[in-house]
Design a protein around this motif. Structure first.
Motif, PDB file in Angstrom:
ATOM      1  N   ALA A 168       3.972   5.787  -5.606  1.00 34.15           N
ATOM      2  CA  ALA A 168       3.525   5.758  -7.046  1.00 34.15           C
ATOM      3  C   ALA A 168       2.352   6.780  -7.484  1.00 34.15           C
ATOM      4  N   ALA A 169       1.556   6.759  -6.691  1.00 31.33           N
ATOM      5  CA  ALA A 169       0.363   7.678  -6.919  1.00 31.33           C
ATOM      6  C   ALA A 169       0.571   9.194  -6.699  1.00 31.33           C
ATOM      7  N   ALA A 170       1.289   9.529  -5.807  1.00 27.65           N
ATOM      8  CA  ALA A 170       1.861  10.727  -5.451  1.00 27.65           C
ATOM      9  C   ALA A 170       2.635  11.199  -6.474  1.00 27.65           C
ATOM     10  N   ALA A 206       0.948  -1.402  -0.141  1.00 26.04           N
ATOM     11  CA  ALA A 206       0.154  -0.028   0.116  1.00 26.04           C
ATOM     12  C   ALA A 206       0.766   1.125   0.009  1.00 26.04           C
ATOM     13  N   PHE A 207       1.725   1.231   0.706  1.00 27.03           N
ATOM     14  CA  PHE A 207       2.900   2.513   0.670  1.00 27.03           C
ATOM     15  C   PHE A 207       3.525   2.493  -0.459  1.00 27.03           C
ATOM     16  N   GLY A 208       3.769   1.671  -1.175  1.00 25.44           N
ATOM     17  CA  GLY A 208       4.412   1.710  -2.608  1.00 25.44           C
ATOM     18  C   GLY A 208       3.420   2.179  -3.789  1.00 25.44           C
ATOM     19  N   MET A 209       2.435   1.715  -3.576  1.00 25.57           N
ATOM     20  CA  MET A 209       1.162   2.314  -4.426  1.00 25.57           C
ATOM     21  C   MET A 209       0.889   3.663  -4.215  1.00 25.57           C
ATOM     22  N   ALA A 210       0.793   4.201  -2.754  1.00 28.57           N
ATOM     23  CA  ALA A 210       0.350   5.765  -2.420  1.00 28.57           C
ATOM     24  C   ALA A 210       1.749   6.551  -3.069  1.00 28.57           C
ATOM     25  N   LEU A 265       0.742  11.866  -9.516  1.00 26.92           N
ATOM     26  CA  LEU A 265      -0.181  13.279  -9.554  1.00 26.92           C
ATOM     27  C   LEU A 265       0.713  14.522  -9.678  1.00 26.92           C
ATOM     28  N   ALA A 266       1.901  14.379  -8.854  1.00 24.86           N
ATOM     29  CA  ALA A 266       2.841  15.624  -8.899  1.00 24.86           C
ATOM     30  C   ALA A 266       3.460  15.924 -10.376  1.00 24.86           C
ATOM     31  N   ILE A 267       3.815  14.881 -11.154  1.00 24.43           N
ATOM     32  CA  ILE A 267       3.996  15.266 -12.468  1.00 24.43           C
ATOM     33  C   ILE A 267       3.178  15.773 -13.294  1.00 24.43           C
ATOM     34  N   GLY A 268       1.839  15.012 -13.169  1.00 27.31           N
ATOM     35  CA  GLY A 268       0.678  15.890 -13.998  1.00 27.31           C
ATOM     36  C   GLY A 268       0.252  17.083 -13.604  1.00 27.31           C
TER      37      GLY A 268
END
Length: 58
Positions: free
Chosen positions: A9-11, A3-7, A14-17
């Motif tokens: 990766a999502a962060a 879950a930490f790895g997924m969070a 989102l930051a790049i986007g």
């Protein structure tokens, strides 16, 4: 740990986007943003060329 790895990766995604979107839409100068046929912007009217400190003391 998964879950930490997924969070993480999502962060990152989102930051790049957000940086791509903000740089494309909000990365314009005031001269470009407020340019209209009735607006007269020249170099002497921009912030870079103004003298905010007044005349130098001699």
């Amino acid at each position: 740990m998964k879950a930490f790895g997924m969070a993480l990766a999502a962060a990152v995604v989102l930051a790049i986007g957000a940086s791509v979107i903000l740089e494309g839409t909000l990365g314009r100068t005031a001269d470009q943003t407020f340019a209209a046929p009735s607006v007269r912007l020249s170099e002497d009217n921009t912030v870079q060329y103004r003298n905010f400190m007044g005349h130098p003391a001699e």
